[in-house]
Design a protein around this motif. Structure first.
Motif: not given
Length: 148
Positions: A71-75, A42-53, A79-85
Motif C-alpha cells: 500500500p505504501g513505501q518509504l524510500h 494487526g496492520l491489515g493492508g494499511d502499512f508503509v513498507f521500508q527497505q534499504d537500497n 546515503q542513509s541505508p541504515d536509517m531503517n529501524p
C-alpha cells in the motif's frame, strides 16, 4: 541470512534463507511472508513498507511487485541505508545471541528464532516512533549520512 518483519506492534517469525538470495527469491519471500506478517501484526493492508537500497530490493521486478502489492513505501536515500529501524533490531538481535553456543546450524537457528521472539513490542514501538526524527535528520543533512 534471514528476513524479518517488524512494526510498532512487535516482530513476526524470522524466515531463514538458504543459499544466495536474488531478486526472484526476495519477491517469493515478500509474496509469502509480507501480507501474512502485516495481518498478524494487526496492520491489515494499511502499512508503509521500508527497505534499504540493496540491489535485490531495487531490481525492476521487485519494484513492480511492490507497486502492485504494497500500500505504501518509504524510500531510503542512498546515503542513509541504515536509517531503517530494523537495522537497529538486527544489532539488538546480534548482541542478544552473542556468547550463546550452538553445536550445529539447527541449534543456531533455534537460538536466533527465540532471541527474535524475545524482542518486545515496546522496543519496536520506540524504533518506529523514532522515524520522524530519522527523516528530519536526513532532511537536515541534505541526504548525507546521519547518526542513524
Amino acid at each position: 541470512m534471514v528476513w524479518g518483519c517488524m512494526s510498532a506492534a512487535g516482530v513476526r517469525k524470522l524466515h531463514v534463507i538458504e543459499g544466495t538470495m536474488d531478486h526472484k527469491m526476495y519477491i517469493d519471500i515478500l509474496n509469502f511472508f509480507l501480507s501474512v506478517s502485516a495481518e498478524k501484526l494487526g496492520l491489515g493492508g494499511d502499512f508503509v513498507f521500508q527497505q534499504d537500497n540493496d540491489p535485490k530490493h531495487t531490481a525492476y521486478n521487485t519494484k513492480n511487485w511492490l507497486l502492485y502489492n504494497v500500500p505504501g513505501q518509504l524510500h531510503t536515500p542512498p546515503q542513509s541505508p541504515d536509517m531503517n529501524p530494523i537495522e537497529h533490531l538486527w544489532r539488538i538481535l546480534e548482541n542478544s545471541i552473542r556468547g550463546r553456543q550452538a553445536s550445529n546450524l539447527a541449534e543456531f537457528i533455534d537460538i536466533l528464532q527465540k532471541a527474535w521472539e524475545e524482542i518486545s513490542p515496546a522496543m519496536t514501538k520506540n524504533l518506529v516512533d523514532s522515524m520522524p526524527r530519522r527523516l528530519q535528520a536526513v532532511i537536515d543533512a541534505k541526504g548525507f549520512p546521519t547518526k542513524y
